[in-house]
Design an enzyme around this catalytic site. Structure first.
Site, PDB file in Angstrom:
ATOM      1  N   THR A   1       6.075 -12.107   0.321  1.00 53.19           N
ATOM      2  CA  THR A   1       4.698 -12.010   0.695  1.00 53.19           C
ATOM      3  C   THR A   1       4.334 -12.344   2.116  1.00 53.19           C
ATOM      4  O   THR A   1       3.923 -11.490   2.878  1.00 53.19           O
ATOM      5  CB  THR A   1       3.863 -12.918  -0.236  1.00 53.19           C
ATOM      6  OG1 THR A   1       2.578 -13.033   0.288  1.00 53.19           O
ATOM      7  CG2 THR A   1       4.480 -14.288  -0.359  1.00 53.19           C
TER       8      THR A   1
ATOM      9  N   SER B   1       9.169   1.788  -7.810  1.00 52.81           N
ATOM     10  CA  SER B   1       9.543   3.100  -8.357  1.00 52.81           C
ATOM     11  C   SER B   1       9.184   4.205  -7.377  1.00 52.81           C
ATOM     12  O   SER B   1       8.678   3.958  -6.311  1.00 52.81           O
ATOM     13  CB  SER B   1       8.837   3.324  -9.696  1.00 52.81           C
ATOM     14  OG  SER B   1       7.444   3.159  -9.554  1.00 52.81           O
TER      15      SER B   1
END
Lengths: 389, 389
Positions: free
Chosen positions: B182, B389
């Site tokens: 992050t 994905s």
């Protein structure tokens, strides 16, 4: 297949107008004895709904004859007036059944911070008393009356080797959408047991079933699991046999809660092995089960093992000793992470089944533990952002 | 308004092909001294990315001259080979700048469990070195190169009373969508300070800024906050003045992270008062900030105070002593809960502003603490279910 499967119990479920849909919303379960043995486990949230406060002191003597349950309102954060409402409900039911109020347990589920419509509730209690029956249909109607966002009622029953029976019902729209007033369970048995045995059986069963379902880490103000023993079978049952029967019914009901998580598209079983202790395994399993990034990835059919490993790494070493460089992760049988690094190709994982199995090997000991959870979906967000509006 | 605001620093941000979009993905920040003072704070996740492992030991002596940062890959869970990649990156940059590898810190952000394309990264490092400049534009390009799902680059700068300057840059797509890799922050100052003063200023600032942003309780494997001091202003700055300057820049950058949470529709400020200690206040604020049911309700513009109270009740009494019957809750100024029960009508609360203020009075003491978070939205689920994905 419900609370009436055990001999010596009658039940009912009626519509009293607490739900705006007109569906059944008041349930009553009564033990006709000869025993009045009872045990209960309650939420550990410090903010406890009025019915939890009432039932906790009422069951402290290990005795109860009836449980009155309502959906359509949690009676939580309602102050002294809310407690008086629960007390009055117990007294009302007790008077009608010629019992002491201390022998009547109370459960409520629904929105927090709203008083119950007492006129409707007490009229519903009267109607439920009038409808009491020991039939399977009556048991199912009771199970229907405690549903909130559940799509199906949840019931279970088993016959012990001795011939005694344990039955039960539960509500909970999965644990993924607990609405903070989540899980009510009533288990009945016709076994002849004492209060200490019932209490031990119930605590043991909840610790390995309901306590291991954790969909969003939000602990309810109203969670209650009650066991009533009527002794009506006349069959004396030992501690181990009772414990196994209660555990079996609890496991069936807990699995049904996971399966009915409305917002969910996957039931996720997190199994942690090779831990230094069961507590360590459960701590890691729970951290993974609560990680929103893991849960969102599963919704997307993504076996994102990096998020699983990172969640495991959030558990303090004092809680779960393990070497991150020895971690191994299997998702639906494919070892996607080995020695803390890349394993098999993640594209080999089939994420399409509803049940997802995450196995984490800590490489640190011989203990294991598991938690059931669900994925984080659009429907979860939708359902929980619109509940009180 | 970035890392180049402070004198004695050059920076660059280039596109090296690590991101499939062709956007900038390699940043370099170099201190030209005369000082080489450095301090850093890293993630407390036990699973630490290779660049964190490298930088932690490299900065242990309180000295550094350069930071090489990349987006497009976290280099986490990549084993000994991943560590060798971080080491090699530091050596490559050090050779080009005629430094020791120990004076080069490394930061990476992106997907876990994938090796970095080293040829592209090292070529990018060379290009960044060639592009180094002390201009505002160069500082902005460096800030752009560390963005992942950030929609805007985040920079800040302040001039201290003494005339010394503190500047900085940060990345993080809000903390709501940290993607586990992050938060990277580089803060620069031209003040003349020693390593101990720099370290104390940085730790104090992160404790009250970055550590109080908590959107989804998922701790990254790569979080890094670095402070470099060049001393180029020639101005000696005392501990308090430096601390205040670093705190101000950190607060600006932390607030920018919350504001850019892509999935979020509300920035939520949870303020807990009348606690027995600051730690107690922070524990309650953090539990509320992490409660999915609270966050989903805010997404639905629902001031569902029952969920707030229930979250507070999940904090163990040993951690935060308070009486649930004395809790008071204000949402955007309306006291919806008083004495643990129903207060003002929740319909009076205006939830339409992006910023939501939740104030919880524990009625137990004089301490307070606050946490910033975001709401739980469809976009959060979407973004985090589709990431790899």
């Amino acid at each position: 297949m419900s609370v009436t499967a055990a001999r010596g119990f009658r039940a009912a479920g009626v519509a009293a107008g607490l739900k705006s849909t007109g569906a059944r919303d008041v349930a009553l379960v009564v033990s006709d004895g000869p025993l009045d043995v009872a045990a209960a486990v309650f939420t550990s949230n410090r903010v406890q709904a009025a019915p939890v406060q009432w039932s906790r002191q009422a069951v402290a003597d290990g005795r109860a004859r009836a449980v009155i349950l309502n959906s359509g309102g949690a009676n939580a954060c309602t102050g002294p007036e809310g407690f008086a409402d629960s007390h009055r409900t117990a007294e009302h039911v007790a008077d009608a059944l010629e019992l002491s109020a201390q022998d009547v347990l109370v459960c409520s589920t629904g929105l927090i911070g709203v008083r119950l419509p007492m006129d409707s509730l007490l009229a519903g209690a009267d109607a439920a008393r009038a409808a009491l029956a020991d039939t399977e249909a009556a048991g199912l109607e009771a199970a229907q009356a405690i549903m909130t966002t559940d799509t199906v009622h949840k019931t279970a029953a088993t016959t012990l080797p001795s011939g005694a029976v344990v039955g039960g019902m539960a509500k909970g729209a999965g644990m993924l959408a607990p609405q903070l007033a989540t899980m009510l369970v009533v288990i009945t048995t016709d076994a002849v047991v004492d209060a200490a045995t019932a209490d031990a059986a119930l605590r043991g069963a909840t610790a390995t079933t309901f306590d291991r379902v954790d969909s969003d880490a939000c602990m309810s103000t109203n969670d209650t699991v009650i066991l009533l023993a009527s002794g009506a079978s006349g069959i004396e049952v030992g501690p181990e046999e009772l414990a196994e029967g209660v555990r079996e019914v609890s496991a069936t009901l807990a699995r049904a809660l996971v399966a009915d998580a409305e917002g969910a598209s996957h039931d996720v079983h997190v199994v942690v092995t090779s831990a230094t202790s069961e507590d360590a395994a459960l701590a890691v399993a729970r951290e993974i089960a609560r990680a929103n990034l893991v849960k969102a990835a599963i919704f997307g059919n993504d076996p994102n093992w990096g998020r699983i490993v990172a969640a495991a790494g959030c558990v303090p070493e004092a809680v779960a000793p393990f070497d991150p460089a020895r971690l191994a992760v299997r998702v639906n049988g494919v070892q996607v992470c080995r020695d803390g690094g890349v394993g098999e190709d993640r594209s080999l994982v089939d994420m399409t089944p509803r049940e997802t199995l995450i196995e984490v090997d800590l490489g640190a000991g011989d203990a294991s533990g598991d938690i059931w959870t669900n994925d984080l979906t659009h429907d979860y967000v939708e359902e929980n952002s619109a509940y009180s509006s």
